[in-house]
Design an enzyme around this catalytic site. Structure first.
Site, short mmCIF file in Angstrom:
data_model
loop_
_atom_site.label_atom_id
_atom_site.label_comp_id
_atom_site.label_asym_id
_atom_site.label_seq_id
_atom_site.Cartn_x
_atom_site.Cartn_y
_atom_site.Cartn_z
N TRP A 1 10.36 2.07 12.16
CA TRP A 1 11.56 1.22 12.15
C TRP A 1 12.73 1.88 11.43
CZ3 TRP A 1 10.08 -4.66 11.21
CH2 TRP A 1 9.29 -5.08 12.28
N LYS A 2 12.46 2.94 10.69
CA LYS A 2 13.51 3.58 9.87
C LYS A 2 14.16 2.52 8.98
CE LYS A 2 13.86 6.93 13.54
NZ LYS A 2 14.67 7.89 14.28
N HIS B 1 9.45 13.48 8.16
CA HIS B 1 10.33 13.15 9.29
C HIS B 1 11.59 14.01 9.20
CE1 HIS B 1 12.97 11.05 12.02
NE2 HIS B 1 11.91 10.47 12.53
N GLY C 1 16.55 9.76 19.00
CA GLY C 1 17.68 8.84 19.07
C GLY C 1 18.78 9.25 20.04
N SER D 1 12.89 9.63 21.62
CA SER D 1 13.39 8.90 22.79
C SER D 1 12.28 8.45 23.74
CB SER D 1 14.45 9.73 23.54
OG SER D 1 15.60 9.89 22.71
N GLY E 1 10.81 5.37 17.68
CA GLY E 1 11.84 4.85 16.79
C GLY E 1 12.50 3.63 17.39
N GLY E 2 13.65 3.83 18.01
CA GLY E 2 14.47 2.72 18.53
C GLY E 2 13.69 1.72 19.37
P1 PGA Z 1 13.55 7.55 18.64
O1 PGA Z 1 13.03 8.03 17.20
O2 PGA Z 1 12.35 7.00 19.38
O3 PGA Z 1 14.56 6.49 18.35
O4 PGA Z 1 14.12 8.74 19.32
C1 PGA Z 1 11.79 8.65 17.04
C2 PGA Z 1 11.56 9.01 15.60
O5 PGA Z 1 12.50 9.42 14.92
O6 PGA Z 1 10.42 8.89 15.08
#
Ligand code: PGA
Length: 248
Positions: free
Chosen positions: A10-11, A93, A169, A208, A229-230
Site C-alpha cells: 500500500w506504500k 524497495h 507506478g 504495474s 502497488g497501486g
Molecule cells: P505498482 O507498484 O504496482 O504501483 O507499479 C509496485 C511496487 O512498487 O511494489
C-alpha cells in the site's frame, strides 16, 4: 511446490476504512490455494492484523530497522512488526533505496533481522531504465541479489521480488520474455548459491501489475506471484489479480 503469493504494497496510502478490504479479500478466497498478503503503513498494522485473524490473509510491513531496540527515532524493529501482527516485511524497495540511500548491505542486514524474529523478508531488486537500455539489467539484478541475500536464506525466510524501477507506478511493463529471462536467471543464481533450497524461494514480479496483464505475467515459469502497488489499494483491482494467480 512453491505456494503462490499475491502481495499488496500500500506504500503511504490507506486509512482505517481501507482495511475493510481485508474481509472482502478473505471472503472471495475462502479456500485460498495461494498466499495473500496485505502490507499497509505501519500505523495500520495492528488493526489490519486484527481484521485478518482467522482468515487466509496475512499482514506485512514495508521496511524495518536492523536493530532490535535502541535510539533510532522514527524507526520500527522487526520484532515490533511481528508483535504488531506482521508475518512479512518488504525490504529494499526501490523507493526506499532511492529516497534513503538504502544499500544492498543494509537490505541484507534488514532481511537477517527479520529472519531472526521469524518474519519473512520480501527482498526487492530491479534495474533503472538506463540500465535496461544499456543491456545492464541482468548484471545489475544479479549483483543486487548476491549482495542482499542472507547467507542462510530459505524458502520460509525469504521471498524475492523483481521490480524494474521504470515499471513501478508507470503503467509500463517489460516484455514477457524480459521478465522470464530475469526470473530464470534469479532461479539459477539462487540454486547455485543455496543448493536445492534455492528452489523453495518464491520469485515475485512487481511493477504495474493490473487485472488486465496479471494472467500473462503469471503464466511465465518461475513467476510465483506478484508484488502489487497501486492495484492493491482496492478489492476491485486486487481480487481479480489474486483470481488470475490462483488460475495460473
Ligand atoms: P505498482 O507498484 O504496482 O504501483 O507499479 C509496485 C511496487 O512498487 O511494489
Amino acid at each position: 511446490m512453491r505456494r503462490k503469493l499475491a502481495a499488496g504494497n500500500w506504500k503511504m496510502n490507506g486509512t482505517p476504512q481501507s482495511l475493510e478490504m481485508i474481509e472482502v479479500l478473505a471472503q472471495s478466497s475462502p479456500d485460498a490455494d495461494c498466499d495473500i498478503l496485505v502490507c499497509p503503513p505501519a500505523t495500520l498494522l495492528v488493526s489490519a492484523a486484527a481484521r485478518a485473524k482467522g482468515t487466509p490473509v496475512m499482514i506485512g510491513a514495508q521496511t524495518c530497522h536492523t536493530a532490535e531496540t535502541g535510539a533510532h527515532t522514527g524507526d520500527v524493529s522487526a520484532s515490533m512488526l511481528r508483535d504488531a501482527g506482521a508475518s512479512h516485511v518488504i525490504v529494499g524497495h526501490s523507493e526506499r533505496r532511492a529516497a534513503y540511500g538504502e544499500t544492498d548491505a543494509l537490505v541484507r542486514a534488514q532481511a537477517e533481522a527479520a529472519a531472526q524474529v521469524g518474519l519473512a523478508a520480501i527482498i526487492c531488486l530491479g534495474e533503472t531504465l538506463d540500465e535496461r537500455d544499456n543491456g545492464q539489467a541482468l548484471p545489475v539484478i544479479r549483483r543486487q541479489l548476491a549482495a542482499s541475500l542472507p547467507q542462510a536464506a530459505t524458502g520460509t525466510t525469504t521471498v524475492i521480488a523483481y521490480e524494474p524501477i521504470w515499471a513501478i507506478g508507470t503503467g509500463k511493463v517489460p516484455q514477457m520474455e524480459e521478465i522470464a529471462e530475469v526470473h530464470t536467471q534469479l532461479r539459477t543464481d539462487l540454486v547455485e548459491k543455496l543448493g536445492p533450497e534455492g528452489n523453495a524461494i518464491r520469485l515475485l514480479y512487481g511493477g504495474s501489475v493490473k487485472p488486465g496483464n496479471a494472467a500473462d505475467i503469471f503464466a511465465l515459469s518461475d513467476v510465483d506471484g506478484a508484488l502489487v502497488g497501486g492495484a492493491s489499494l482496492t478489492a476491485a483491482d486486487f481480487s481479480p489479480i489474486i483470481a488470475a494467480l490462483r488460475a495460473s
